[in-house]
Design a protein around this motif. Sequence first.
Motif, PDB file in Angstrom:
ATOM      1  N   SER A  92       0.786  -1.218   0.000  1.00 14.05           N
ATOM      2  CA  SER A  92       0.000   0.000   0.000  1.00 14.05           C
ATOM      3  C   SER A  92       0.826   1.281   0.000  1.00 14.05           C
ATOM      4  O   SER A  92       0.271   2.361  -0.090  1.00 14.05           O
ATOM      5  N   GLY A  93       2.129   1.202   0.112  1.00 21.99           N
ATOM      6  CA  GLY A  93       2.903   2.427   0.223  1.00 21.99           C
ATOM      7  C   GLY A  93       4.168   2.396  -0.593  1.00 21.99           C
ATOM      8  O   GLY A  93       4.446   1.460  -1.327  1.00 21.99           O
ATOM      9  N   THR A  94       4.936   3.454  -0.449  1.00 19.49           N
ATOM     10  CA  THR A  94       6.221   3.540  -1.127  1.00 19.49           C
ATOM     11  C   THR A  94       7.318   3.642  -0.086  1.00 19.49           C
ATOM     12  O   THR A  94       7.074   3.947   1.072  1.00 19.49           O
ATOM     13  N   ARG A  95       8.516   3.389  -0.531  1.00 22.56           N
ATOM     14  CA  ARG A  95       9.662   3.431   0.365  1.00 22.56           C
ATOM     15  C   ARG A  95      10.041   4.880   0.645  1.00 22.56           C
ATOM     16  O   ARG A  95      10.027   5.719  -0.241  1.00 22.56           O
ATOM     17  N   HIS A  96      10.398   5.173   1.870  1.00 16.98           N
ATOM     18  CA  HIS A  96      10.826   6.517   2.242  1.00 16.98           C
ATOM     19  C   HIS A  96      12.134   6.839   1.522  1.00 16.98           C
ATOM     20  O   HIS A  96      13.000   5.985   1.391  1.00 16.98           O
ATOM     21  N   PRO A  97      12.299   8.061   1.047  1.00 17.27           N
ATOM     22  CA  PRO A  97      13.515   8.410   0.307  1.00 17.27           C
ATOM     23  C   PRO A  97      14.807   8.177   1.087  1.00 17.27           C
ATOM     24  O   PRO A  97      15.819   7.777   0.512  1.00 17.27           O
ATOM     25  N   LEU A  98      14.785   8.410   2.396  1.00 17.41           N
ATOM     26  CA  LEU A  98      16.012   8.181   3.172  1.00 17.41           C
ATOM     27  C   LEU A  98      16.350   6.699   3.266  1.00 17.41           C
ATOM     28  O   LEU A  98      17.525   6.329   3.320  1.00 17.41           O
ATOM     29  N   VAL A  99      15.346   5.848   3.276  1.00 21.02           N
ATOM     30  CA  VAL A  99      15.595   4.405   3.273  1.00 21.02           C
ATOM     31  C   VAL A  99      16.230   4.014   1.947  1.00 21.02           C
ATOM     32  O   VAL A  99      17.175   3.224   1.897  1.00 21.02           O
ATOM     33  N   ALA A 100      15.723   4.574   0.860  1.00 18.76           N
ATOM     34  CA  ALA A 100      16.301   4.281  -0.450  1.00 18.76           C
ATOM     35  C   ALA A 100      17.752   4.747  -0.527  1.00 18.76           C
ATOM     36  O   ALA A 100      18.610   4.037  -1.060  1.00 18.76           O
ATOM     37  N   VAL A 101      18.038   5.913   0.029  1.00 16.86           N
ATOM     38  CA  VAL A 101      19.418   6.413   0.038  1.00 16.86           C
ATOM     39  C   VAL A 101      20.306   5.504   0.879  1.00 16.86           C
ATOM     40  O   VAL A 101      21.426   5.162   0.480  1.00 16.86           O
TER      41      VAL A 101
END
Length: 69
Positions: free
Chosen positions: A27-36
């Motif tokens: 239902s959601g997307t990954r937080h940008p800081l997690v991706a970084v």
Amino acid sequence: MAETSGRTALRAQGRRVAAAFDGRQSSGTRHPLVAVAMALPLAFLLAVVFGGWEAVMTQASSVVGMLGR
């Protein structure tokens, strides 16, 4: 009609199985800081192995600029 609904059910089941193996939330997307945090170790390793510090720093600067918006 029954064949169509069977295909639809199989497709839906396939999507649920793929999502379970993918590890993402449905239902959601990954937080940008997690991706970084996920990308930085790989970027560092590639920079060390191939000696591309300038390219890594350029990309990091672009990412920081995008996160700052």
